[in-house]
Motif scaffolding. Sequence first.
Motif, PDB file in Angstrom:
ATOM      1  N   SER A 281       0.641  -1.183  -0.260  1.00  0.00           N
ATOM      2  CA  SER A 281      -0.009   0.048   0.083  1.00  0.00           C
ATOM      3  C   SER A 281       0.922   1.122   0.091  1.00  0.00           C
ATOM      4  O   SER A 281       0.187   2.410  -0.353  1.00  0.00           O
ATOM      5  N   THR A 282       2.532   0.962   0.648  1.00  0.00           N
ATOM      6  CA  THR A 282       2.921   2.411   0.437  1.00  0.00           C
ATOM      7  C   THR A 282       3.687   2.986  -0.687  1.00  0.00           C
ATOM      8  O   THR A 282       3.488   3.763  -1.044  1.00  0.00           O
ATOM      9  N   LEU A 283       4.062   1.432  -1.430  1.00  0.00           N
ATOM     10  CA  LEU A 283       4.213   1.490  -3.131  1.00  0.00           C
ATOM     11  C   LEU A 283       2.740   2.458  -3.747  1.00  0.00           C
ATOM     12  O   LEU A 283       3.455   3.569  -4.371  1.00  0.00           O
ATOM     13  N   LEU A 284       1.799   2.301  -3.602  1.00  0.00           N
ATOM     14  CA  LEU A 284       0.642   2.918  -4.279  1.00  0.00           C
ATOM     15  C   LEU A 284       0.194   4.317  -4.189  1.00  0.00           C
ATOM     16  O   LEU A 284       0.355   5.078  -4.902  1.00  0.00           O
ATOM     17  N   LYS A 285       0.650   4.536  -2.184  1.00  0.00           N
ATOM     18  CA  LYS A 285       0.832   5.570  -1.942  1.00  0.00           C
ATOM     19  C   LYS A 285       1.261   6.613  -2.713  1.00  0.00           C
ATOM     20  O   LYS A 285       1.313   7.553  -2.981  1.00  0.00           O
ATOM     21  N   ALA A 286       2.866   5.623  -2.753  1.00  0.00           N
ATOM     22  CA  ALA A 286       4.141   7.281  -3.432  1.00  0.00           C
ATOM     23  C   ALA A 286       3.878   7.280  -5.076  1.00  0.00           C
ATOM     24  O   ALA A 286       3.941   8.930  -5.011  1.00  0.00           O
ATOM     25  N   ILE A 287       3.292   6.165  -5.446  1.00  0.00           N
ATOM     26  CA  ILE A 287       3.348   6.049  -6.700  1.00  0.00           C
ATOM     27  C   ILE A 287       1.826   7.795  -6.606  1.00  0.00           C
ATOM     28  O   ILE A 287       2.559   8.961  -8.039  1.00  0.00           O
ATOM     29  N   ALA A 288       0.601   7.270  -6.282  1.00  0.00           N
ATOM     30  CA  ALA A 288      -0.708   8.112  -6.621  1.00  0.00           C
ATOM     31  C   ALA A 288       0.295  10.151  -6.303  1.00  0.00           C
ATOM     32  O   ALA A 288      -1.129  10.796  -6.194  1.00  0.00           O
ATOM     33  N   GLY A 289       1.449   9.676  -5.390  1.00  0.00           N
ATOM     34  CA  GLY A 289       2.106  10.724  -5.026  1.00  0.00           C
ATOM     35  C   GLY A 289       1.382  11.273  -3.867  1.00  0.00           C
ATOM     36  O   GLY A 289       1.646  12.634  -3.584  1.00  0.00           O
TER      37      GLY A 289
ATOM     38  N   ALA B 147      -8.674   1.575   2.120  1.00  0.00           N
ATOM     39  CA  ALA B 147      -9.709   1.920   3.506  1.00  0.00           C
ATOM     40  C   ALA B 147      -9.806   3.698   2.715  1.00  0.00           C
ATOM     41  O   ALA B 147     -10.020   4.252   3.763  1.00  0.00           O
ATOM     42  N   ALA B 148     -11.268   3.346   1.397  1.00  0.00           N
ATOM     43  CA  ALA B 148     -11.268   5.374   0.982  1.00  0.00           C
ATOM     44  C   ALA B 148     -11.719   5.959   2.532  1.00  0.00           C
ATOM     45  O   ALA B 148     -12.600   5.279   2.811  1.00  0.00           O
ATOM     46  N   GLU B 149     -11.667   7.044   3.062  1.00  0.00           N
ATOM     47  CA  GLU B 149     -11.846   7.913   3.958  1.00  0.00           C
ATOM     48  C   GLU B 149     -13.352   8.218   3.846  1.00  0.00           C
ATOM     49  O   GLU B 149     -13.372   9.777   3.708  1.00  0.00           O
TER      50      GLU B 149
ATOM     51  N   MET C 298     -20.944   0.059  -3.145  1.00  0.00           N
ATOM     52  CA  MET C 298     -19.645   1.188  -2.874  1.00  0.00           C
ATOM     53  C   MET C 298     -18.904   1.503  -3.507  1.00  0.00           C
ATOM     54  O   MET C 298     -18.491   1.733  -4.791  1.00  0.00           O
ATOM     55  N   GLN C 299     -18.050   0.002  -3.618  1.00  0.00           N
ATOM     56  CA  GLN C 299     -16.828  -0.277  -4.935  1.00  0.00           C
ATOM     57  C   GLN C 299     -16.686  -0.111  -6.215  1.00  0.00           C
ATOM     58  O   GLN C 299     -16.222   0.235  -6.681  1.00  0.00           O
ATOM     59  N   ARG C 300     -18.538  -0.449  -6.610  1.00  0.00           N
ATOM     60  CA  ARG C 300     -18.488  -0.514  -7.676  1.00  0.00           C
ATOM     61  C   ARG C 300     -18.945   0.799  -7.786  1.00  0.00           C
ATOM     62  O   ARG C 300     -18.432   1.881  -9.433  1.00  0.00           O
ATOM     63  N   MET C 301     -18.871   1.740  -7.294  1.00  0.00           N
ATOM     64  CA  MET C 301     -19.347   2.422  -8.040  1.00  0.00           C
ATOM     65  C   MET C 301     -17.998   3.658  -7.489  1.00  0.00           C
ATOM     66  O   MET C 301     -18.037   4.773  -8.662  1.00  0.00           O
ATOM     67  N   LEU C 302     -17.033   3.371  -6.984  1.00  0.00           N
ATOM     68  CA  LEU C 302     -15.516   3.998  -6.903  1.00  0.00           C
ATOM     69  C   LEU C 302     -14.871   3.639  -8.352  1.00  0.00           C
ATOM     70  O   LEU C 302     -14.177   4.430  -8.428  1.00  0.00           O
TER      71      LEU C 302
ATOM     72  N   GLU D  21      -6.250  -3.469  -2.762  1.00  0.00           N
ATOM     73  CA  GLU D  21      -7.424  -4.752  -3.092  1.00  0.00           C
ATOM     74  C   GLU D  21      -8.243  -4.221  -2.601  1.00  0.00           C
ATOM     75  O   GLU D  21      -9.054  -4.312  -2.018  1.00  0.00           O
ATOM     76  N   PRO D  22      -8.803  -4.214  -4.069  1.00  0.00           N
ATOM     77  CA  PRO D  22     -10.125  -3.617  -4.477  1.00  0.00           C
ATOM     78  C   PRO D  22     -10.959  -4.651  -4.700  1.00  0.00           C
ATOM     79  O   PRO D  22     -11.820  -4.377  -4.729  1.00  0.00           O
ATOM     80  N   PHE D  23     -10.459  -6.225  -4.054  1.00  0.00           N
ATOM     81  CA  PHE D  23     -11.802  -7.345  -4.293  1.00  0.00           C
ATOM     82  C   PHE D  23     -12.414  -7.801  -3.232  1.00  0.00           C
ATOM     83  O   PHE D  23     -12.146  -9.279  -2.976  1.00  0.00           O
ATOM     84  N   THR D  24     -11.838  -7.097  -1.645  1.00  0.00           N
ATOM     85  CA  THR D  24     -11.580  -7.507  -0.228  1.00  0.00           C
ATOM     86  C   THR D  24     -13.051  -7.428   0.176  1.00  0.00           C
ATOM     87  O   THR D  24     -13.724  -6.689  -0.435  1.00  0.00           O
ATOM     88  N   ALA D  25     -13.430  -8.774   0.636  1.00  0.00           N
ATOM     89  CA  ALA D  25     -15.177  -8.946   0.899  1.00  0.00           C
ATOM     90  C   ALA D  25     -15.736  -8.195   0.101  1.00  0.00           C
ATOM     91  O   ALA D  25     -16.903  -7.502  -0.024  1.00  0.00           O
ATOM     92  N   ILE D  26     -15.517  -8.571  -0.940  1.00  0.00           N
ATOM     93  CA  ILE D  26     -16.976  -8.659  -2.587  1.00  0.00           C
ATOM     94  C   ILE D  26     -17.355  -9.700  -2.768  1.00  0.00           C
ATOM     95  O   ILE D  26     -16.435 -10.643  -3.031  1.00  0.00           O
ATOM     96  N   ASP D  27     -18.716 -10.217  -3.257  1.00  0.00           N
ATOM     97  CA  ASP D  27     -18.952 -11.367  -4.464  1.00  0.00           C
ATOM     98  C   ASP D  27     -18.607 -11.580  -5.500  1.00  0.00           C
ATOM     99  O   ASP D  27     -17.411 -10.681  -5.927  1.00  0.00           O
TER     100      ASP D  27
END
Lengths: 246, 288
Positions: free
Chosen positions: A44-52, A77-79, A139-143, A159-165
């Motif tokens: 996640s840290t790597l992704l955060k850095a890529i996103a700036g 976990a989007a705030e 919610m995830q679909r909307m995002l 982790e886009p697919f956690t807790a998703i059917d």
Amino acid sequence: MTTALRFRDLTLGYDRHPAVHHLDGEVEQGVLLAVCGPNGAGKSTLLKAIAGVLKPIGGKIERGGFSARDIAYLPQAAEIDRSFPISVFDMVSMGYWRTAGLFGGIGRDKRQKVFDAIASVGLTGFEDRTIATLSGGQMQRMLFARLLLQDSPVILLDEPFTAIDAKTMQDLLNVVERWHNEKRTVIAVLHDFEMVRGHFPQTLLLAREKVAWCGTSDALSPENLLKARRICEAFDREALECERVA
Amino acid sequence: MFETLVSPFIEFEFMRRALVGAIALSIAGAPVGIFLMLRRMSLTGDAMAHAILPGAAIGYLIAGLSLGAMTAGGLIAGILVALASGAVARFTALREDATLAAFYLISLALGVTIVSLRGSNIDLLHLLFGSVLALDDATLLLLAAISTLTLFIFALLYRPLVMETLDPGFLASVSGAGAPTQLIFLCLVVLNLVGGFHALGTLLAVGIMMLPAAAARLWVADVTLAIGIAMLIGIVSSYLGLVISYRAGVPSGPVIILVCGGIYLLSLVFGRSSGLLRLLRPRRHLEA
């Protein structure tokens, strides 16, 4: 093939403790790259850095012809304040920020694209509902619909697919395939190796250090996975200053 | 009827001025209040109102009951506290509520000390409860200017402010507008509180922001509509409050806020979006 991202001796971390340590490598435009590794490996840290969103504490990230703000990023976990009174349509339209800005109108063709994006994640009919009425998967679909409108060359999914059917997962995977066909770069943090083997040709196996970065079947070999698991998770309070040079 | 509802405003200039001033405050206070509420900062307004006190007091000590000095003092004190607590929250482990509490308490203690050093109790009452019936030209112009500026800035800031409130992570990933938006919004809060304390006093200035906002949210689940309804509630309360206070011979500021409070209580029961009446008379559930 042009290079979308290049990491040069990249070190990321918190309070001087590295979470990603001296990472080198490049991501070509249009690849589907999975980032795997144990908890605390720095994914996640790597992704955060890529996103700036997070500044490197050493080394740098070079982006090919676009800025960090052009990158579409879906955090783990989007705030999001789900009690905020806003409709699904308006929320998805936020994806137009880069083109519409403070005042830019959202004309008829753009409105149609919002409807299309909502349809392609299977949320047609939900446009006027407030976001408080959505389930976790909806919610995830909307995002994902919002990501579609951002029209970015690089898309980061944490982790886009956690807790998703299964149905939702398949729909969202279709969206990912579509991005891939449109030659966009997609980098996703994933834990489900079966899915990675099935859909992601390339894998970066990370355990603070780079363990492997190559074709998925080689990267996720038993030896590499064992090696990744051995690297300890906890910060060492007594750690000495790192003197490795690039 | 006419006698009660209209003639006080025809007869007395101070009533007309009071009405115009209170309406200006209601219009600008509505969006500020709605966003304070949505950002879970409803009590921040109250804290900031206290933080303004020492600035206004210093202005008073230097220049007496001067509009310019007290306004400038209040603005400086309010913005200093907002900036300091924002910065401390960003760079230390303390959250914004803790830092704001710390700074406003220091500020309030300072304010009361300064006022008691030189002034009498009457002066303190003026600061705390305002004087809506004694608005002069300059004050009225100030209120109108603040109201205009607030609406103008809200028009500019609306999208990033909604995004910053709803999904700050997303805004941070697509734009650097997050921090300035937050800051400008806090300045608007201070600006409106400073405007409010001339008319209603520091304590009640928050009331004309928060009560209409909370009441409006009980009626609708849409931000833009809620702002409109909050404005309407503020304006109606201002008018009714002035009429009642004129007839009953009680101070206008508190009565205006009491009317707001009454409308809030009614909304609490009858509110269409989330009022309590829905709980008392549950309707049958739907098929899908």
